[in-house]
Design an enzyme around this catalytic site. Structure first.
Site, short mmCIF file in Angstrom:
data_model
loop_
_atom_site.label_atom_id
_atom_site.label_comp_id
_atom_site.label_asym_id
_atom_site.label_seq_id
_atom_site.Cartn_x
_atom_site.Cartn_y
_atom_site.Cartn_z
N PRO A 1 37.70 53.46 156.45
CA PRO A 1 37.28 52.61 157.56
C PRO A 1 36.85 53.37 158.81
O PRO A 1 37.44 54.38 159.16
CB PRO A 1 38.53 51.76 157.86
CG PRO A 1 39.66 52.48 157.22
CD PRO A 1 39.08 53.20 156.04
N ASN A 2 35.82 52.84 159.42
CA ASN A 2 35.25 53.31 160.69
C ASN A 2 34.46 54.62 160.57
O ASN A 2 33.84 55.05 161.54
CB ASN A 2 36.35 53.45 161.77
CG ASN A 2 37.04 52.13 162.03
OD1 ASN A 2 36.38 51.15 162.31
ND2 ASN A 2 38.35 52.08 161.89
N ARG B 1 31.14 57.10 167.23
CA ARG B 1 32.56 56.77 167.37
C ARG B 1 33.30 57.97 167.95
O ARG B 1 33.30 59.05 167.35
CB ARG B 1 33.11 56.46 165.98
CG ARG B 1 34.60 56.37 165.90
CD ARG B 1 35.12 56.48 164.48
NE ARG B 1 36.55 56.26 164.48
CZ ARG B 1 37.36 56.60 163.49
NH1 ARG B 1 36.88 57.17 162.40
NH2 ARG B 1 38.64 56.37 163.58
N TYR C 1 35.17 63.26 166.73
CA TYR C 1 34.53 63.26 165.41
C TYR C 1 33.10 63.81 165.41
O TYR C 1 32.50 63.91 164.34
CB TYR C 1 34.52 61.83 164.85
CG TYR C 1 35.91 61.26 164.65
CD1 TYR C 1 36.79 61.82 163.72
CD2 TYR C 1 36.38 60.18 165.40
CE1 TYR C 1 38.07 61.33 163.53
CE2 TYR C 1 37.66 59.68 165.22
CZ TYR C 1 38.50 60.25 164.30
OH TYR C 1 39.77 59.75 164.12
N ASN D 1 38.22 60.85 152.23
CA ASN D 1 38.76 60.69 153.58
C ASN D 1 39.12 59.22 153.75
O ASN D 1 38.25 58.39 154.05
CB ASN D 1 37.74 61.12 154.64
CG ASN D 1 38.32 61.05 156.05
OD1 ASN D 1 39.38 60.46 156.25
ND2 ASN D 1 37.63 61.62 157.01
N ALA E 1 42.12 55.77 158.49
CA ALA E 1 43.42 55.22 158.92
C ALA E 1 44.29 54.80 157.75
O ALA E 1 45.53 54.79 157.87
CB ALA E 1 43.19 54.05 159.87
N GLU F 1 41.73 65.67 149.62
CA GLU F 1 41.82 64.88 150.86
C GLU F 1 41.17 65.65 152.00
O GLU F 1 41.45 66.84 152.18
CB GLU F 1 43.30 64.63 151.18
CG GLU F 1 43.55 63.89 152.48
CD GLU F 1 45.04 63.86 152.87
OE1 GLU F 1 45.82 64.68 152.32
OE2 GLU F 1 45.40 63.05 153.73
N HIS G 1 40.15 65.38 156.26
CA HIS G 1 40.11 64.72 157.56
C HIS G 1 39.29 65.58 158.51
O HIS G 1 39.45 66.81 158.55
CB HIS G 1 41.51 64.52 158.14
CG HIS G 1 42.34 63.64 157.27
ND1 HIS G 1 42.16 62.28 157.23
CD2 HIS G 1 43.31 63.93 156.37
CE1 HIS G 1 43.00 61.77 156.35
NE2 HIS G 1 43.71 62.74 155.81
N ARG H 1 47.54 65.29 166.63
CA ARG H 1 47.27 64.01 167.31
C ARG H 1 48.56 63.17 167.35
O ARG H 1 49.65 63.71 167.40
CB ARG H 1 46.11 63.31 166.60
CG ARG H 1 44.81 64.15 166.62
CD ARG H 1 43.67 63.47 165.90
NE ARG H 1 43.29 62.23 166.56
CZ ARG H 1 42.45 61.33 166.02
NH1 ARG H 1 41.91 61.57 164.83
NH2 ARG H 1 42.14 60.23 166.67
C1 DQA Z 1 40.50 60.70 160.15
C2 DQA Z 1 41.86 60.78 160.84
C3 DQA Z 1 42.57 59.45 160.79
O1 DQA Z 1 43.83 59.53 161.42
C4 DQA Z 1 41.74 58.40 161.51
O2 DQA Z 1 42.35 57.14 161.41
C5 DQA Z 1 40.33 58.36 161.05
C6 DQA Z 1 39.63 59.60 160.73
C7 DQA Z 1 39.71 62.02 160.29
O3 DQA Z 1 38.78 62.20 159.51
O4 DQA Z 1 40.01 62.83 161.15
O5 DQA Z 1 39.71 57.30 161.04
O6 DQA Z 1 40.70 60.47 158.77
#
Ligand code: DQA
Length: 146
Positions: free
Chosen positions: A9-10, A17, A22, A71, A74, A95, A97, A104
């Site tokens: 998501p997002n 964003r 990011y 990835n 959240a 995985e 990120h 964080r």
């Molecule tokens: C994320 C880190 C997560 O905590 C966050 O909710 C994201 C992006 C990252 O790629 O740094 O949406 O996965």
């Protein structure tokens, strides 16, 4: 080699964003660069904001693809279902990120995904996806016992 990148998501909003965290690049632009750089690899990209759709895609690809770069955004911190899906499938999952989740908020330190994945990369920006790809292409993958 068939390798998939799955974003949660997002991450469809990358480039606009929270750019201080990011970065400025939309994921599609980064993905196009990766495809150009690795023409011999059959690269597939999927993004969803919906938890169950991410589980469906993991199940769909997880007996057919050679590797998955995931990835879960959240959902990393909340989704037992995504962790279970990774454990259920045969395809190794790395995985990734973009941000350093350990630098964080505390809630980002919990991952339901890390323990089911062959390994995790965090904090290296978009480059983390390419590093995960290089690892999967190296053939060094070991499926971790769960
Ligand atoms: C994320 C880190 C997560 O905590 C966050 O909710 C994201 C992006 C990252 O790629 O740094 O949406 O996965």
């Amino acid at each position: 080699m068939k390798i998939a990148i799955i974003n949660g998501p997002n991450l469809n909003l990358l480039g606009k964003r929270e750019t201080g965290i990011y970065g400025n690049m939309p994921f599609e632009a980064y993905f196009n660069e990766l495809q150009k750089k690795y023409p011999a690899v059959n690269l597939h990209y999927y993004q969803s904001n919906v938890e169950g759709e991410l589980v469906n895609e993991l199940q769909r690809l997880g007996y057919e693809y050679d590797g998955i770069i995931l990835n879960p955004a959240a959902y990393t911190h909340t989704s037992v279902a995504i962790g279970d899906a990774i454990a259920a499938i045969q395809t190794p999952v790395v995985e990734v990120h973009i941000s350093n989740v350990h630098a964080r908020e505390d809630f980002r330190k919990l991952s339901h995904v890390s323990g089911k994945s062959v390994g995790s990369i965090f904090g290296l920006g978009l480059q983390g996806y390419e590093l995960a790809l290089q690892y999967l292409l190296s053939g060094a993958v070991l499926k971790v016992p769960v």
